[in-house]
Scaffold this active site. Structure first.
Site, PDB file in Angstrom:
ATOM      1  N   GLY A  67       0.847  -1.199   0.000  1.00  0.00           N
ATOM      2  CA  GLY A  67       0.000   0.000   0.000  1.00  0.00           C
ATOM      3  C   GLY A  67       0.876   1.241   0.000  1.00  0.00           C
TER       4      GLY A  67
ATOM      5  N   SER B 242       2.558   4.851   1.028  1.00  0.00           N
ATOM      6  CA  SER B 242       3.155   5.371   2.258  1.00  0.00           C
ATOM      7  C   SER B 242       2.035   6.024   3.072  1.00  0.00           C
ATOM      8  CB  SER B 242       4.231   6.401   1.896  1.00  0.00           C
ATOM      9  OG  SER B 242       4.717   7.016   3.060  1.00  0.00           O
ATOM     10  N   GLY B 243       1.960   5.681   4.344  1.00  0.00           N
ATOM     11  CA  GLY B 243       0.919   6.259   5.208  1.00  0.00           C
ATOM     12  C   GLY B 243      -0.393   5.495   5.193  1.00  0.00           C
TER      13      GLY B 243
ATOM     14  N   SER C  26       6.117  -1.793  -1.989  1.00  0.00           N
ATOM     15  CA  SER C  26       6.166  -2.736  -3.132  1.00  0.00           C
ATOM     16  C   SER C  26       5.182  -2.292  -4.226  1.00  0.00           C
ATOM     17  CB  SER C  26       5.905  -4.174  -2.676  1.00  0.00           C
ATOM     18  OG  SER C  26       4.852  -4.284  -1.763  1.00  0.00           O
TER      19      SER C  26
HETATM   20  N1  LIG Z   1      10.596   8.216  -2.986  1.00  0.00           N
HETATM   21  C1  LIG Z   1       9.969   7.539  -2.026  1.00  0.00           C
HETATM   22  N2  LIG Z   1       8.843   6.834  -2.303  1.00  0.00           N
HETATM   23  C2  LIG Z   1       8.231   6.144  -1.336  1.00  0.00           C
HETATM   24  N3  LIG Z   1       8.667   6.075  -0.038  1.00  0.00           N
HETATM   25  C3  LIG Z   1       9.798   6.741   0.276  1.00  0.00           C
HETATM   26  C4  LIG Z   1      10.486   7.492  -0.696  1.00  0.00           C
HETATM   27  N4  LIG Z   1      11.568   8.048  -0.100  1.00  0.00           N
HETATM   28  C5  LIG Z   1      11.559   7.666   1.181  1.00  0.00           C
HETATM   29  N5  LIG Z   1      10.493   6.864   1.422  1.00  0.00           N
HETATM   30  C6  LIG Z   1      10.256   6.214   2.722  1.00  0.00           C
HETATM   31  O1  LIG Z   1      10.649   4.864   2.536  1.00  0.00           O
HETATM   32  C7  LIG Z   1       9.619   3.979   2.905  1.00  0.00           C
HETATM   33  C8  LIG Z   1       9.313   2.988   1.780  1.00  0.00           C
HETATM   34  O2  LIG Z   1      10.251   1.979   1.705  1.00  0.00           O
HETATM   35  P1  LIG Z   1       9.863   0.630   1.018  1.00  0.00           P
HETATM   36  O3  LIG Z   1      11.067  -0.233   1.140  1.00  0.00           O
HETATM   37  O4  LIG Z   1       8.611   0.131   1.625  1.00  0.00           O
HETATM   38  O5  LIG Z   1       9.594   1.054  -0.500  1.00  0.00           O
HETATM   39  S1  LIG Z   1       9.570   0.179  -1.812  1.00  0.00           S
HETATM   40  O6  LIG Z   1       8.774  -1.042  -1.516  1.00  0.00           O
HETATM   41  O7  LIG Z   1      10.930  -0.153  -2.194  1.00  0.00           O
HETATM   42  O8  LIG Z   1       8.912   1.018  -2.826  1.00  0.00           O
HETATM   43  C9  LIG Z   1       8.386   4.784   3.139  1.00  0.00           C
HETATM   44  O9  LIG Z   1       7.868   4.261   4.359  1.00  0.00           O
HETATM   45  P2  LIG Z   1       6.298   4.072   4.622  1.00  0.00           P
HETATM   46  O10 LIG Z   1       5.773   5.454   4.784  1.00  0.00           O
HETATM   47  O11 LIG Z   1       6.283   3.288   5.898  1.00  0.00           O
HETATM   48  O12 LIG Z   1       5.674   3.340   3.481  1.00  0.00           O
HETATM   49  C10 LIG Z   1       8.845   6.224   3.230  1.00  0.00           C
HETATM   50  O13 LIG Z   1       8.900   6.609   4.566  1.00  0.00           O
HETATM   51  N1  LIG Z   2      -6.322   1.822  10.655  1.00  0.00           N
HETATM   52  C1  LIG Z   2      -5.905   3.063  10.888  1.00  0.00           C
HETATM   53  N2  LIG Z   2      -6.787   4.043  11.176  1.00  0.00           N
HETATM   54  C2  LIG Z   2      -6.371   5.283  11.398  1.00  0.00           C
HETATM   55  N3  LIG Z   2      -5.083   5.683  11.352  1.00  0.00           N
HETATM   56  C3  LIG Z   2      -4.176   4.764  11.076  1.00  0.00           C
HETATM   57  C4  LIG Z   2      -4.529   3.410  10.807  1.00  0.00           C
HETATM   58  N4  LIG Z   2      -3.406   2.720  10.543  1.00  0.00           N
HETATM   59  C5  LIG Z   2      -2.398   3.594  10.629  1.00  0.00           C
HETATM   60  N5  LIG Z   2      -2.836   4.815  10.951  1.00  0.00           N
HETATM   61  C6  LIG Z   2      -2.009   6.009  11.117  1.00  0.00           C
HETATM   62  O1  LIG Z   2      -1.553   6.363   9.828  1.00  0.00           O
HETATM   63  C7  LIG Z   2      -0.206   6.785   9.893  1.00  0.00           C
HETATM   64  C8  LIG Z   2       0.638   5.937   8.958  1.00  0.00           C
HETATM   65  O2  LIG Z   2       0.674   4.609   9.443  1.00  0.00           O
HETATM   66  P1  LIG Z   2       1.888   3.654   9.125  1.00  0.00           P
HETATM   67  O3  LIG Z   2       1.587   2.352   9.740  1.00  0.00           O
HETATM   68  O4  LIG Z   2       3.177   4.304   9.505  1.00  0.00           O
HETATM   69  O5  LIG Z   2       1.784   3.567   7.533  1.00  0.00           O
HETATM   70  P2  LIG Z   2       2.797   3.000   6.463  1.00  0.00           P
HETATM   71  O6  LIG Z   2       3.667   1.984   7.150  1.00  0.00           O
HETATM   72  O7  LIG Z   2       1.956   2.413   5.404  1.00  0.00           O
HETATM   73  O8  LIG Z   2       3.574   4.189   5.996  1.00  0.00           O
HETATM   74  C9  LIG Z   2       0.223   6.697  11.343  1.00  0.00           C
HETATM   75  O9  LIG Z   2       0.131   7.966  11.927  1.00  0.00           O
HETATM   76  C10 LIG Z   2      -0.788   5.752  11.950  1.00  0.00           C
HETATM   77  O10 LIG Z   2      -1.024   6.041  13.300  1.00  0.00           O
END
Ligand SMILES: Nc1ncnc2c1ncn2[C@@H]1O[C@H](COP(=O)(O)OS(=O)(=O)O)[C@@H](OP(=O)(O)O)[C@H]1O
Ligand SMILES: Nc1ncnc2c1ncn2[C@@H]1O[C@H](COP(=O)(O)OP(=O)(O)O)[C@@H](O)[C@H]1O
Length: 255
Positions: free
Chosen positions: A85, A87-88, A159
């Site tokens: 999914g 980021s976030g 991913s």
């Molecule tokens: N350009 C760019 N695009 C997306 N995300 C970025 C980027 N640069 C840094 N980050 C941070 O790196 C986390 C994603 O790493 P991943 O290893 O999950 O990415 S990937 O599967 O290789 O696409 C991702 O973490 P999550 O927010 O937990 O998803 C970001 O915090």
């Molecule tokens: N089911 C949910 N409902 C509401 N907020 C959520 C939920 N899951 C995660 N969050 C919030 O969303 C933000 C991103 O979550 P996180 O697990 O770090 O996402 P990701 O790993 O996909 O980047 C965090 O602030 C988290 O507290």
């Protein structure tokens, strides 16, 4: 059948080969003779010598304790829960909730989180497409080892590319790769923005950010899709329970 020994003269082990050929044993001979010979010389069965990528002359070493034994010990089945999914979207949160819920049930799970793995094993990789592909490939291979250990491996990483996720799926036996799609709209992820990365990406300070100027390809046939309905989002523990129900139904929580 009479053997024509003249054709075997000076052939050494190859004489044995032509002898077998005269008996009509054609196919296995190149393996049989040279491998038995090498087995004696090297003390190792090299019949399954392989070339994988850049690794040449490698032989799979099998152990008498296998996945089934480990699963019996742990009273569960090794598998990979692949959370994908934006980021976030809540991948890490769900991974933790699931790990805790399994732990409370006495089941052994381990999280491979994209962010965390990039702190070590994958710290040499950037976010350009080929590095993301390599990031996913390595995590897929590590996840496969965890599953082979009998552990419920939770991989949580963006991913973004379908092809790379499918490649990881193909590493595992049918059914053992469970793709979980956190289907959360971009605007929700962006409004959460816990690390301030979307803001930086919108400002052009991060290039190639997933969902902004780099693609995210949603799964087509994932095992579990967790959708945000309207403004409400399922709680992380409710999502974890959905995944656990799936595991229970498919028999992964018993040996
Ligand atoms: N350009 C760019 N695009 C997306 N995300 C970025 C980027 N640069 C840094 N980050 C941070 O790196 C986390 C994603 O790493 P991943 O290893 O999950 O990415 S990937 O599967 O290789 O696409 C991702 O973490 P999550 O927010 O937990 O998803 C970001 O915090
Ligand atoms: N089911 C949910 N409902 C509401 N907020 C959520 C939920 N899951 C995660 N969050 C919030 O969303 C933000 C991103 O979550 P996180 O697990 O770090 O996402 P990701 O790993 O996909 O980047 C965090 O602030 C988290 O507290």
């Amino acid at each position: 059948m009479r053997l024509d020994c003249s054709t075997m003269k000076g052939e050494g082990v190859w004489g044995f080969r032509s002898m077998l050929r005269q008996w009509g044993i054609m196919q296995p001979v190149p393996f049989l003779v040279s491998d038995i010979y090498k087995k004696i010389l090297l003390g190792k069965d090299i019949r399954h010598m392989s070339t994988i990528g850049k690794s040449t002359n490698i032989v799979w070493h099998k152990c008498t304790v296998d996945k089934l034994d480990r699963q019996e010990l742990l009273q569960q089945k090794g598998c990979v829960i692949w959370i994908t999914g934006l980021s976030g979207s809540g991948k890490s949160t769900l991974a933790c909730a699931l790990s805790r819920a399994l732990h409370l049930r006495g089941k052994l799970a381990y999280i491979l989180d994209g962010d965390n793995i990039r702190h070590g094993l994958n710290s040499d990789l950037s976010f350009k497409a080929e590095d993301r592909a390599e990031n996913i490939r390595r995590i897929g291979e590590v996840a496969k080892l965890f599953a082979d250990a009998g552990i419920i491996c939770i991989a949580s990483l963006i991913s973004p590319y379908r092809k790379d996720r499918e490649a990881c799926r193909s590493l595992l036996p049918e059914g053992d790769f469970i793709e979980v799609f956190l289907d959360v709209p971009l605007q929700v992820c962006e409004s959460r923005d816990p690390k301030g990365l979307y803001k930086l990406a919108r400002a052009g300070k991060i290039k190639g950010f997933t969902g902004i100027d780099d693609p995210y390809e949603s799964p087509i046939n994932c095992e579990i899709a967790l959708q945000q309905k309207g403004k409400d989002c399922l709680s992380p523990s409710d999502m974890a329970e959905t995944v656990i129900s799936y595991l229970e139904e498919k028999g992964y929580l018993q040996a």
